[in-house]
Write a protein that holds these residues in place. Structure first.
Motif, PDB file in Angstrom:
ATOM      1  N   VAL A  17       0.811  -1.216   0.000  1.00  0.00           N
ATOM      2  CA  VAL A  17       0.000   0.000   0.000  1.00  0.00           C
ATOM      3  C   VAL A  17       0.852   1.278   0.000  1.00  0.00           C
ATOM      4  CG1 VAL A  17      -0.356   0.294   2.504  1.00  0.00           C
ATOM      5  CG2 VAL A  17      -2.170   0.953   0.902  1.00  0.00           C
ATOM      6  N   ILE A  18       2.074   1.214   0.503  1.00  0.00           N
ATOM      7  CA  ILE A  18       2.924   2.410   0.469  1.00  0.00           C
ATOM      8  C   ILE A  18       3.806   2.439  -0.771  1.00  0.00           C
ATOM      9  CG2 ILE A  18       2.924   2.740   2.971  1.00  0.00           C
ATOM     10  CD1 ILE A  18       5.808   1.571   2.970  1.00  0.00           C
ATOM     11  N   GLU A  51       5.635  11.737  -5.323  1.00  0.00           N
ATOM     12  CA  GLU A  51       6.513  12.588  -6.149  1.00  0.00           C
ATOM     13  C   GLU A  51       7.819  11.899  -6.532  1.00  0.00           C
ATOM     14  OE1 GLU A  51       7.036  16.187  -3.913  1.00  0.00           O
ATOM     15  OE2 GLU A  51       5.104  17.004  -4.574  1.00  0.00           O
ATOM     16  N   ASN A  52       8.295  10.971  -5.711  1.00  0.00           N
ATOM     17  CA  ASN A  52       9.594  10.351  -5.952  1.00  0.00           C
ATOM     18  C   ASN A  52       9.528   8.902  -6.404  1.00  0.00           C
ATOM     19  OD1 ASN A  52      11.676  12.449  -4.947  1.00  0.00           O
ATOM     20  ND2 ASN A  52      10.041  12.449  -3.426  1.00  0.00           N
ATOM     21  N   GLY A  53       8.407   8.264  -6.199  1.00  0.00           N
ATOM     22  CA  GLY A  53       8.328   6.829  -6.408  1.00  0.00           C
ATOM     23  C   GLY A  53       8.986   6.138  -5.228  1.00  0.00           C
ATOM     24  N   PHE A  54       8.396   5.049  -4.783  1.00  0.00           N
ATOM     25  CA  PHE A  54       8.925   4.353  -3.608  1.00  0.00           C
ATOM     26  C   PHE A  54       8.374   2.942  -3.577  1.00  0.00           C
ATOM     27  CE2 PHE A  54       8.680   3.096   0.882  1.00  0.00           C
ATOM     28  CZ  PHE A  54       9.992   3.324   1.277  1.00  0.00           C
ATOM     29  N   PHE A  55       9.260   1.995  -3.441  1.00  0.00           N
ATOM     30  CA  PHE A  55       8.889   0.599  -3.252  1.00  0.00           C
ATOM     31  C   PHE A  55       9.660   0.069  -2.068  1.00  0.00           C
ATOM     32  CE2 PHE A  55       7.380   1.118  -7.475  1.00  0.00           C
ATOM     33  CZ  PHE A  55       6.342   0.215  -7.600  1.00  0.00           C
ATOM     34  N   GLU A  56       8.937  -0.448  -1.106  1.00  0.00           N
ATOM     35  CA  GLU A  56       9.580  -1.090   0.030  1.00  0.00           C
ATOM     36  C   GLU A  56       9.259  -2.570  -0.079  1.00  0.00           C
ATOM     37  OE1 GLU A  56      10.344   0.886   3.978  1.00  0.00           O
ATOM     38  OE2 GLU A  56       8.663  -0.435   4.488  1.00  0.00           O
ATOM     39  N   LYS A  57      10.313  -3.392  -0.099  1.00  0.00           N
ATOM     40  CA  LYS A  57      10.150  -4.825  -0.288  1.00  0.00           C
ATOM     41  C   LYS A  57      10.737  -5.580   0.898  1.00  0.00           C
ATOM     42  CE  LYS A  57      10.411  -4.300  -5.273  1.00  0.00           C
ATOM     43  NZ  LYS A  57      11.107  -4.675  -6.512  1.00  0.00           N
ATOM     44  N   PHE A 111       9.814  -9.031  13.051  1.00  0.00           N
ATOM     45  CA  PHE A 111      10.997  -8.294  12.621  1.00  0.00           C
ATOM     46  C   PHE A 111      11.056  -8.500  11.117  1.00  0.00           C
ATOM     47  CE2 PHE A 111      14.816  -6.879  15.287  1.00  0.00           C
ATOM     48  CZ  PHE A 111      14.019  -6.168  16.162  1.00  0.00           C
ATOM     49  N   SER A 112      10.833  -7.443  10.366  1.00  0.00           N
ATOM     50  CA  SER A 112      10.720  -7.519   8.914  1.00  0.00           C
ATOM     51  C   SER A 112      11.820  -6.664   8.280  1.00  0.00           C
ATOM     52  CB  SER A 112       9.332  -7.026   8.486  1.00  0.00           C
ATOM     53  OG  SER A 112       9.214  -7.014   7.090  1.00  0.00           O
ATOM     54  N   THR A 113      12.787  -7.332   7.664  1.00  0.00           N
ATOM     55  CA  THR A 113      13.885  -6.628   7.011  1.00  0.00           C
ATOM     56  C   THR A 113      13.417  -6.177   5.641  1.00  0.00           C
ATOM     57  OG1 THR A 113      15.418  -8.072   8.176  1.00  0.00           O
ATOM     58  CG2 THR A 113      16.313  -6.785   6.335  1.00  0.00           C
ATOM     59  N   TYR A 114      13.706  -4.914   5.300  1.00  0.00           N
ATOM     60  CA  TYR A 114      13.232  -4.359   4.035  1.00  0.00           C
ATOM     61  C   TYR A 114      14.365  -3.732   3.236  1.00  0.00           C
ATOM     62  CZ  TYR A 114      13.459   0.162   6.439  1.00  0.00           C
ATOM     63  OH  TYR A 114      13.893   1.266   7.128  1.00  0.00           O
ATOM     64  N   GLU A 115      14.090  -3.609   1.952  1.00  0.00           N
ATOM     65  CA  GLU A 115      14.918  -2.824   1.044  1.00  0.00           C
ATOM     66  C   GLU A 115      13.995  -1.829   0.358  1.00  0.00           C
ATOM     67  OE1 GLU A 115      18.466  -5.876  -0.279  1.00  0.00           O
ATOM     68  OE2 GLU A 115      16.684  -5.779  -1.563  1.00  0.00           O
ATOM     69  N   SER A 116      14.496  -0.605   0.138  1.00  0.00           N
ATOM     70  CA  SER A 116      13.700   0.454  -0.485  1.00  0.00           C
ATOM     71  C   SER A 116      14.283   0.847  -1.837  1.00  0.00           C
ATOM     72  CB  SER A 116      13.658   1.684   0.424  1.00  0.00           C
ATOM     73  OG  SER A 116      13.086   1.351   1.667  1.00  0.00           O
ATOM     74  N   PHE A 117      13.380   1.065  -2.775  1.00  0.00           N
ATOM     75  CA  PHE A 117      13.735   1.431  -4.154  1.00  0.00           C
ATOM     76  C   PHE A 117      12.859   2.599  -4.591  1.00  0.00           C
ATOM     77  CE2 PHE A 117      14.251  -3.074  -3.422  1.00  0.00           C
ATOM     78  CZ  PHE A 117      15.466  -3.400  -4.005  1.00  0.00           C
ATOM     79  N   TYR A 118      13.327   3.381  -5.558  1.00  0.00           N
ATOM     80  CA  TYR A 118      12.509   4.458  -6.122  1.00  0.00           C
ATOM     81  C   TYR A 118      11.535   3.921  -7.169  1.00  0.00           C
ATOM     82  CZ  TYR A 118      15.698   7.689  -3.845  1.00  0.00           C
ATOM     83  OH  TYR A 118      16.444   8.359  -2.921  1.00  0.00           O
ATOM     84  N   SER A 119      11.906   2.816  -7.828  1.00  0.00           N
ATOM     85  CA  SER A 119      11.078   2.211  -8.862  1.00  0.00           C
ATOM     86  C   SER A 119      11.144   0.699  -8.720  1.00  0.00           C
ATOM     87  CB  SER A 119      11.575   2.615 -10.258  1.00  0.00           C
ATOM     88  OG  SER A 119      10.869   1.919 -11.264  1.00  0.00           O
ATOM     89  N   GLU A 120      10.111   0.040  -9.136  1.00  0.00           N
ATOM     90  CA  GLU A 120      10.100  -1.412  -9.060  1.00  0.00           C
ATOM     91  C   GLU A 120      11.168  -2.033  -9.966  1.00  0.00           C
ATOM     92  OE1 GLU A 120       6.784  -4.814  -8.369  1.00  0.00           O
ATOM     93  OE2 GLU A 120       6.287  -3.277  -9.836  1.00  0.00           O
ATOM     94  N   PHE A 143      18.178   1.899  -2.364  1.00  0.00           N
ATOM     95  CA  PHE A 143      18.813   3.120  -1.857  1.00  0.00           C
ATOM     96  C   PHE A 143      18.836   3.128  -0.332  1.00  0.00           C
ATOM     97  CE2 PHE A 143      14.345   4.507  -2.105  1.00  0.00           C
ATOM     98  CZ  PHE A 143      14.175   5.184  -0.921  1.00  0.00           C
ATOM     99  N   MET A 144      18.118   2.161   0.284  1.00  0.00           N
ATOM    100  CA  MET A 144      18.045   2.116   1.737  1.00  0.00           C
ATOM    101  C   MET A 144      17.603   0.714   2.157  1.00  0.00           C
ATOM    102  SD  MET A 144      15.583   4.526   4.142  1.00  0.00           S
ATOM    103  CE  MET A 144      14.139   4.181   3.157  1.00  0.00           C
ATOM    104  N   ARG A 145      18.067   0.305   3.339  1.00  0.00           N
ATOM    105  CA  ARG A 145      17.593  -0.930   3.959  1.00  0.00           C
ATOM    106  C   ARG A 145      17.354  -0.657   5.435  1.00  0.00           C
ATOM    107  NH1 ARG A 145      21.182  -6.101   2.560  1.00  0.00           N
ATOM    108  NH2 ARG A 145      22.287  -5.343   4.380  1.00  0.00           N
ATOM    109  N   GLY A 146      16.603  -1.524   6.063  1.00  0.00           N
ATOM    110  CA  GLY A 146      16.355  -1.373   7.483  1.00  0.00           C
ATOM    111  C   GLY A 146      15.503  -2.507   8.009  1.00  0.00           C
ATOM    112  N   ILE A 147      15.072  -2.352   9.237  1.00  0.00           N
ATOM    113  CA  ILE A 147      14.197  -3.346   9.863  1.00  0.00           C
ATOM    114  C   ILE A 147      12.973  -2.636  10.432  1.00  0.00           C
ATOM    115  CG2 ILE A 147      13.936  -4.996  11.757  1.00  0.00           C
ATOM    116  CD1 ILE A 147      16.825  -5.804  11.367  1.00  0.00           C
TER     117      ILE A 147
END
Length: 175
Positions: free
Chosen positions: A43-44, A98-104, A120-129, A135-139
């Motif tokens: 959804v985000i 405005e920027n595009g965002f995909f969190e996987k 605990f869900s580890t994610y990676e973030s992208f501007y486009s699919e 460009f970023m990772r986290g938990i």
């Protein structure tokens, strides 16, 4: 007067039916823990210029739920900021579009006791699919409640990976 009361009744009934339709349309997205987490990420996520379904986003959360980003401030001290789902929409919604965002989600560890679950869900973030490098990772630390009818998100508390705070191997996919 009778016409006014009838009009108000019709408007109220229409509003109630529309709200019920939204609830029915979204209910399958919170039937299981897996569908709830997948919906949260989906959804985000979206390409640049793609609107998000904020009604669905709000539907995921129990009233009084919090979204809690954390990280170091300019002085190097870890802080947490507490937001409601509406606060998140108001502070991040425009940026996402405005920027595009995909969190996987790339890894998940689940602990459950009774009706409460901690993910605990580890994610990676992208501007486009289509991006291949995040460009970023986290938990995300996601607390959920199963009330016997559906899953509710109570809190999402997260932090981004940094050079001095790498994601531990135990929270990364096992290749």
């Amino acid at each position: 007067m009778k016409k006014l009361i009838s009009l108000l009744f019709i408007l109220l009934l229409s509003f109630t039916l529309n709200a019920q339709e939204n609830t029915d349309a979204y209910s399958y997205k919170v039937e299981t823990l897996d569908t709830t987490i997948k919906t949260l990420y989906a959804v985000i996520s979206g390409e640049k210029g793609e609107e998000r379904d904020w009604d669905l986003f709000k539907y995921l959360f129990k009233p009084d739920a919090k979204l809690i980003p954390s990280g170091k401030n300019k002085e190097g001290i870890y802080e947490a900021r507490f937001m409601t789902p509406l606060d998140y929409i108001n502070t991040s919604g425009t940026w996402l579009v405005e920027n595009g965002f995909f969190e996987k989600e790339i890894y998940r560890k689940v602990d459950t006791f009774g009706n409460i679950t901690q993910v605990f869900s580890t994610y990676e973030s992208f501007y486009s699919e289509t991006d291949t490098e995040p460009f970023m990772r986290g938990i995300n630390s996601i607390q959920l409640l199963n009330d016997g009818q559906r899953w509710w998100v109570l809190n999402i508390y997260w932090t981004q990976e940094t050079p001095d705070n790498p994601i531990p191997m135990e929270y990364l996919p096992k290749d």
